[in-house]
Design a protein around this motif. Structure first.
Motif, PDB file in Angstrom:
ATOM      1  N   UNK A  25       0.801  -1.222   0.000  1.00 13.49           N
ATOM      2  CA  UNK A  25       0.000   0.000   0.000  1.00 13.49           C
ATOM      3  C   UNK A  25       0.839   1.280   0.000  1.00 13.49           C
ATOM      4  N   UNK A  57       2.942   3.418  -1.911  1.00 11.20           N
ATOM      5  CA  UNK A  57       3.381   3.609  -3.291  1.00 11.20           C
ATOM      6  C   UNK A  57       4.356   4.782  -3.398  1.00 11.20           C
ATOM      7  N   UNK A  60       4.043   7.801  -4.491  1.00 12.00           N
ATOM      8  CA  UNK A  60       3.572   9.119  -4.056  1.00 12.00           C
ATOM      9  C   UNK A  60       3.687   9.227  -2.541  1.00 12.00           C
ATOM     10  N   UNK A  64      -5.376  10.763  -8.023  1.00 11.86           N
ATOM     11  CA  UNK A  64      -4.619   9.792  -7.228  1.00 11.86           C
ATOM     12  C   UNK A  64      -5.267   9.612  -5.859  1.00 11.86           C
ATOM     13  N   UNK A  65      -5.679  10.734  -5.255  1.00 13.21           N
ATOM     14  CA  UNK A  65      -6.242  10.660  -3.896  1.00 13.21           C
ATOM     15  C   UNK A  65      -7.503   9.793  -3.865  1.00 13.21           C
ATOM     16  N   UNK A 107      -6.606   6.198  -4.418  1.00 10.39           N
ATOM     17  CA  UNK A 107      -5.894   5.646  -3.268  1.00 10.39           C
ATOM     18  C   UNK A 107      -6.853   5.317  -2.119  1.00 10.39           C
ATOM     19  N   UNK A 114      -8.085   1.904  -2.233  1.00 13.29           N
ATOM     20  CA  UNK A 114      -7.087   0.927  -1.808  1.00 13.29           C
ATOM     21  C   UNK A 114      -7.001   0.870  -0.282  1.00 13.29           C
ATOM     22  N   UNK A 115      -7.074   2.039   0.331  1.00 12.06           N
ATOM     23  CA  UNK A 115      -6.897   2.103   1.782  1.00 12.06           C
ATOM     24  C   UNK A 115      -8.159   1.728   2.559  1.00 12.06           C
ATOM     25  N   UNK A 124      -3.110  -3.151  -6.669  1.00 11.88           N
ATOM     26  CA  UNK A 124      -2.432  -2.077  -5.933  1.00 11.88           C
ATOM     27  C   UNK A 124      -1.889  -1.047  -6.906  1.00 11.88           C
ATOM     28  N   UNK A 125      -2.049   0.220  -6.555  1.00 13.59           N
ATOM     29  CA  UNK A 125      -1.528   1.295  -7.412  1.00 13.59           C
ATOM     30  C   UNK A 125      -0.021   1.174  -7.590  1.00 13.59           C
ATOM     31  N   UNK A 126       0.622   0.736  -6.526  1.00 11.70           N
ATOM     32  CA  UNK A 126       2.088   0.633  -6.542  1.00 11.70           C
ATOM     33  C   UNK A 126       2.598  -0.276  -7.661  1.00 11.70           C
ATOM     34  N   UNK A 127       1.792  -1.277  -7.976  1.00  6.49           N
ATOM     35  CA  UNK A 127       2.255  -2.281  -8.939  1.00  6.49           C
ATOM     36  C   UNK A 127       2.018  -1.895 -10.392  1.00  6.49           C
ATOM     37  N   UNK A 171       0.001   8.920 -11.089  1.00  4.76           N
ATOM     38  CA  UNK A 171       0.931   9.004  -9.968  1.00  4.76           C
ATOM     39  C   UNK A 171       2.200   9.755 -10.337  1.00  4.76           C
ATOM     40  N   UNK A 228       1.742  13.384  -9.674  1.00  2.71           N
ATOM     41  CA  UNK A 228       1.865  13.720  -8.248  1.00  2.71           C
ATOM     42  C   UNK A 228       3.328  13.671  -7.808  1.00  2.71           C
TER      43      UNK A 228
END
Lengths: 172, 362
Positions: free
Chosen positions: A117, A119, A121, B289-290, B293, B296-297, B335-338, B345, B348
């Motif tokens: 979770x 990332x 940013x 993005x917010x 996200x 996800x959270x 996941x955004x990270x992946x 992103x 940002x």
């Protein structure tokens, strides 16, 4: 048996290969005497040109609830405070023990794996917050004659390994 | 019922790539052509599309919406209902959204729930092929990025007589909001309604074709005079109150974040996660993005949230539709990270880098 210049994290999950460093110092022995008041980073590495304070956190291998707690620490600002305090504590120890006699520039490098979770940013937001609390302006003070901080960086293991390939960090 | 697949071929920006695959011998003239279409595999829960402007996120929402409209026999798909009307107002030529540049000249989108199929061939007047699709009666709501209820006064009467400069999806949102409220409200929807009601400090009513927010203090605020962010939430309240989000229905929402204060993003995520828990399949397109996200959270184990990223591929294909043109690549992740090459992103991060560098320079 751990080879010379090879270090492990406390969970024995990560290996730090600092065998090509000029010197490596773990400040915890000194800080533990006043752990309530002084925080420190995991390693102080001396390279040819720099002194690097290395703080390592890996939440991606921890339990899921710990990842949640880590996000909460980012959100409530506690992680920012902890990382800033670690810098100041380590700087004090380095000055007390005269670990930087050649007045090499000091770099503070936080290597963080925050889990799925966290990332890019979020990492950069954390980086900017920590940076704003570090004493970059101290060296402008006339009476300060020693290096305080030259650069701050917050990165993942993979970024560390790209940037400092001579000191690789490996997951075991 | 949930939409599981969407395949887009040679339509709008989704141009087919004619790749030449070589065998061991890499001489160009010994290769054979393979056409690559764009295939999305959806989750039953919340599907979030991200990607730069003009890449086709809204078009995807419209394709899904148009297909759901064709699941009703009464709409007489292909005759009374023209699918190109969902893409833009006043399109008379399907060729405007299809691409004729390739030799085989096919352009279509295909949608399936895993069992039933729908395919719309855009070129040559638009031919619909389906397998068990018509008659499924898929209940779907499309919320466009632009707010529409402020234009409701006399809109539907005018629309029945004249051609108004709005696409079908924009017209439908007024139709849906103008439906009567249900006699009873499902208990789980009551919670969602009261959450929205708290945020807009009232409820939405319709009188003489006009929509109002009836504030808790009894004051009526005409929709066009209400803050646009509240109008957006108010519309959602009205759609829920009209009983349009039942188990098995679909919500398509284009840029929920537009005109909304970022402090409302967590609320939007909470509402949509609650709808998803009640069996609504959701598709949103976002640049925020917010907002992305928050999903996800805030998601719990039972929530299904997936990101579909569309980006311009770095590869420049020699054999693309137009030589040298950059085509699109798709990525799907929980996941955004992946997600690699994530323009939302990166924007940002670029701002944060600039702030960091500026701070160092000061």
């Amino acid at each position: 048996m751990v080879l010379k210049g090879i270090y492990e994290d406390e969970n024995h999950r990560t290996e730090f290969d600092f065998s090509y460093a000029v010197n490596v110092f773990e400040p915890h022995g000194i800080a533990s005497r006043h752990s309530e008041y002084i925080s420190d980073v995991d390693f102080v590495l001396e390279s040819k040109d720099e002194i690097i304070f290395i703080e390592y956190k890996n939440v991606s291998i921890a339990e899921a609830h710990n990842q949640g707690a880590f996000i909460e620490k980012i959100k409530n600002g506690n992680l920012t405070k902890v990382l800033i305090k670690k810098f100041f504590g380590t700087l004090l120890i380095v000055l007390m023990t005269n670990r930087n006699p050649h007045k090499k520039p000091i770099v503070y490098s936080c290597v963080i794996e925050g889990g799925k979770k966290i990332d890019g940013v979020m990492m950069k937001k954390l980086r900017n917050k920590v940076r704003s609390g570090l004493p970059f302006d101290y060296e402008k003070i006339r009476d300060v004659e020693v290096p305080i901080i030259d650069r701050f960086e917050l990165m993942s293991i993979s970024d560390w390994n790209s940037k400092y390939s001579q000191y690789p960090i490996r997951m075991k | 019922m949930a939409i599981q697949n969407l395949i887009i071929s040679n339509l709008l920006g989704f141009k087919r790539i004619n790749k030449v695959i070589h065998g061991n011998n890499k001489k160009a003239n010994e290769g054979h052509s393979v056409f690559n279409d764009f295939e999305f595999k959806f989750e039953d829960g919340i599907n979030i599309f991200i990607g730069e402007n003009g890449i086709g996120k809204t078009s995807i929402l419209k394709m899904i919406y148009a297909a759901t409209k064709c699941s009703f026999k009464k709409n007489n798909p292909g005759k009374d209902i023209r699918l190109i009307d969902f893409f833009s107002y006043g399109l008379n030529d399907s060729d405007l959204i299809g691409n004729r540049e390739l030799e085989d000249s096919s352009a279509f989108f295909y949608i399936s729930d895993g069992e039933h199929e729908f395919r719309y061939n855009i070129l040559d007047k638009g031919v619909i092929e389906e397998k068990g699709w018509v008659g499924l009666n898929i209940s779907a709501i499309y919320i466009p990025a632009g707010e529409m209820l402020s234009h409701s006064k006399g809109f539907l009467a005018l629309n029945s007589k004249y051609k108004l400069p709005f696409d079908e999806a924009q017209i439908d949102i007024i139709v849906n909001a103008s439906l009567p409220e249900t006699r009873e409200i499902h208990p789980c929807m009551e919670t969602i309604l009261s959450t929205i009601s708290e945020a807009i400090d009232g409820e939405v009513i319709q009188e003489n074709d006009d929509f109002y927010v009836l504030k808790k203090n009894g004051k009526k605020i005409l929709f066009s005079l209400e803050a646009e962010g509240f109008r957006k939430l108010g519309l959602l309240w009205k759609l829920i109150r009209n009983g349009l989000f039942e188990n098995g229905s679909i919500l398509l929402w284009d840029e929920p974040e537009s005109n909304l204060n970022p402090e409302m993003f967590s609320l939007i995520a909470e509402i949509l996660l609650a709808l998803e828990e009640n069996g609504v399949q959701i598709f949103i397109a976002t640049h925020s993005y917010n907002l992305a996200k928050y999903f996800e959270l805030r998601r719990k184990r039972k929530n299904q949230v997936v990101y579909h990223s569309l980006c311009r591929s770095n590869a420049i294909y020699d054999f693309a539709v137009s030589k040298g043109e950059r085509n699109m690549s798709l990525d799907k992740s929980f996941y955004l990270k992946d997600i690699g090459n994530n323009s939302m992103m990166m924007a940002d991060e670029a701002l944060l880098d600039e702030a960091f560098d500026k701070d160092l320079a000061d």
